[in-house]
Design a protein around this motif. Structure first.
Motif, short mmCIF file in Angstrom:
data_model
loop_
_atom_site.label_atom_id
_atom_site.label_comp_id
_atom_site.label_asym_id
_atom_site.label_seq_id
_atom_site.Cartn_x
_atom_site.Cartn_y
_atom_site.Cartn_z
N CYS A 170 42.75 54.87 28.29
CA CYS A 170 42.81 55.00 29.87
C CYS A 170 43.47 56.18 30.40
O CYS A 170 44.19 56.42 29.55
N CYS A 229 50.90 49.00 32.76
CA CYS A 229 50.01 48.95 31.59
C CYS A 229 50.47 48.70 30.64
O CYS A 229 50.86 48.90 29.57
N ALA A 271 36.40 46.29 30.52
CA ALA A 271 37.49 46.68 30.12
C ALA A 271 38.63 46.21 29.66
O ALA A 271 39.90 46.14 30.77
N SER A 293 40.76 48.94 28.01
CA SER A 293 40.05 50.16 28.99
C SER A 293 40.32 50.42 30.17
O SER A 293 39.71 48.89 30.71
N ASP A 294 39.86 51.37 30.52
CA ASP A 294 39.37 51.22 32.65
C ASP A 294 38.32 52.06 31.89
O ASP A 294 38.69 53.51 31.80
N THR A 296 38.04 47.56 37.53
CA THR A 296 39.08 49.29 37.44
C THR A 296 39.98 49.49 38.88
O THR A 296 40.54 49.42 39.64
N LYS A 297 40.79 50.44 38.46
CA LYS A 297 41.86 51.40 39.71
C LYS A 297 41.13 52.90 39.50
O LYS A 297 42.42 53.28 40.72
N TYR A 298 40.02 53.10 40.10
CA TYR A 298 39.63 54.54 40.16
C TYR A 298 38.41 54.02 41.06
O TYR A 298 37.52 53.08 41.31
N SER A 334 40.93 46.78 40.99
CA SER A 334 42.56 46.11 40.91
C SER A 334 43.34 47.39 41.90
O SER A 334 43.27 47.94 41.93
N GLU A 392 51.55 53.78 39.32
CA GLU A 392 50.43 53.31 39.23
C GLU A 392 50.34 55.59 39.09
O GLU A 392 49.06 55.51 39.64
N THR A 397 45.59 57.08 39.17
CA THR A 397 45.31 56.34 39.79
C THR A 397 44.26 56.58 40.44
O THR A 397 45.38 57.62 41.33
N ARG A 451 40.15 53.09 46.15
CA ARG A 451 39.36 52.13 45.70
C ARG A 451 38.49 50.86 46.35
O ARG A 451 37.89 50.43 46.32
#
Ligand code: SF4
Length: 340
Positions: free
Chosen positions: A89, A96, A138, A141-142, A172-174, A194, A205, A208, A214
């Motif tokens: 990611c 993380c 996930a 990964s993201d 995801t954080k995106y 997330s 973070e 992100t 988000r």
């Protein structure tokens, strides 16, 4: 969206449509170094003699390769199998779990042989019939920041949309979700976000999407009829934590569509760390202000056999009470999966 500094194409990756597409997207971009490997020795092309630099350079590296072993890892308790579309990611979140999982290989790797991966998923689904098989996209990964380059999630979502006996989920954080909004998902893919307070996101973070971005993405995904969930983690106790988490939940409850077809799910996890993670975090982020003082924590053996430092019993009780009450009062159609 991931903007890599270098892209490493593994041997054979350019034989696949995804590999060719990524190559033509970047071949004329002077800001991106293109490396064509004749072997699969990726690491020697990522600069840095210590973990601090290797981490930062690795995080800016996109590796385009194929998934060779098609034996999927199990993914208990949230799913039956991992779906290996992407690993790594671009984010640099201090806590993380990939920091310890991926070690000195923090690069993002996308797998071009998506058809082989989905064919293998089909085999696992058939083996478990008539039961439903759940896949997690996930686990290591993201996958969202590379989706504009791969379309892997799109293909997976459409594949699972046609499968009566399978479900797909990822977190995801995106916010690069535009290409997923009009797909025939049939409610078979759950998209989780997330999320955290701005204070936590801004402090820990790095690289992100912001809290607001988000939320905006989550609303769009919910409006497209996907089952949606929120992973609120890690929870930190700090002076205004209740006000901040209340504001976050209130905003979610006000912005989510009122006619959700599926209950919105919540997973709430208080901050915890292992000694292995702490040591690695301090190597990669020597200035980290993460609260990791063993004297303020309780040591607890985890279900996977290693010990971790969690908040004291009284604090955990306070977190559980606070989130149960808030979610109960603010959301109508919801399901709290756990608060730990
Ligand atoms: S976004 Fe998620 S996977 Fe990426 S670094 Fe942050 S915690 Fe790790």
């Amino acid at each position: 969206m991931f903007r890599p500094k270098r892209i490493i194409f593994e041997k054979d990756s350019l034989d696949y449509e995804m590999g060719k597409n990524i190559f033509s997207m970047f071949k004329d971009n002077d800001n991106v170094e293109i490396i064509n490997l004749t072997s699969n020795r990726v690491k020697q092309h990522i600069p840095g003699n210590d973990l601090f630099i290797q981490y930062r350079e690795g995080k800016k590296t996109l590796v385009v390769g194929t998934k060779k072993t098609l034996k999927f890892q199990t993914c208990k308790p949230s799913a039956h199998y991992q779906l290996p579309l992407v690993s790594g990611c671009m984010g640099q979140c201090e806590y993380c779990y990939l920091n310890t999982q991926l070690g000195d290989k923090p690069f993002v790797k996308v797998h071009t042989n998506i058809d082989d991966i989905l064919n293998q998923a089909q085999k696992y689904i058939n083996e478990r019939l008539p039961d439903i098989t759940i896949f997690e996209g996930a686990a290591t990964s993201d996958p969202i920041p590379v989706e504009p380059y791969t379309n892997s999630l799109k293909k997976a979502i459409e594949f699972f949309g046609k499968e009566t006996n399978a479900r797909f989920r990822f977190v995801t954080k995106y916010n690069d979700i535009e290409s997923l909004l009009n797909l025939e998902h049939n409610g078979h893919t759950e998209v989780r976000f997330s999320i955290n307070t701005s204070l936590v996101i801004d402090k820990y973070e790095h690289f992100t999407a912001s809290r607001d971005k988000r939320i905006e993405a989550a609303i769009k995904v919910a409006e497209s009829g996907y089952p949606v969930g929120f992973l609120i983690a890690p929870i930190f106790i700090y002076p205004s934590f209740k006000e901040d988490y209340h504001d976050l939940l209130l905003e979610l409850s006000e912005k989510l569509p009122s006619n959700l077809k599926f209950p919105v799910t919540f997973e709430v996890i208080s901050h915890r760390y292992t000694m292995v993670a702490k040591n690695r975090i301090l190597q990669v982020f020597p200035e980290s202000e993460l609260p990791m003082n063993e004297e303020e924590r309780k040591f607890k053996y985890g279900q996977f056999g290693y010990g971790k430092y969690v908040y004291e019993k009284e604090s955990i009780r306070e977190i559980k009470e606070f989130f149960s009450k808030e979610i109960e009062e603010l959301f109508k159609n919801k399901k709290v999966l756990y608060i730990i």
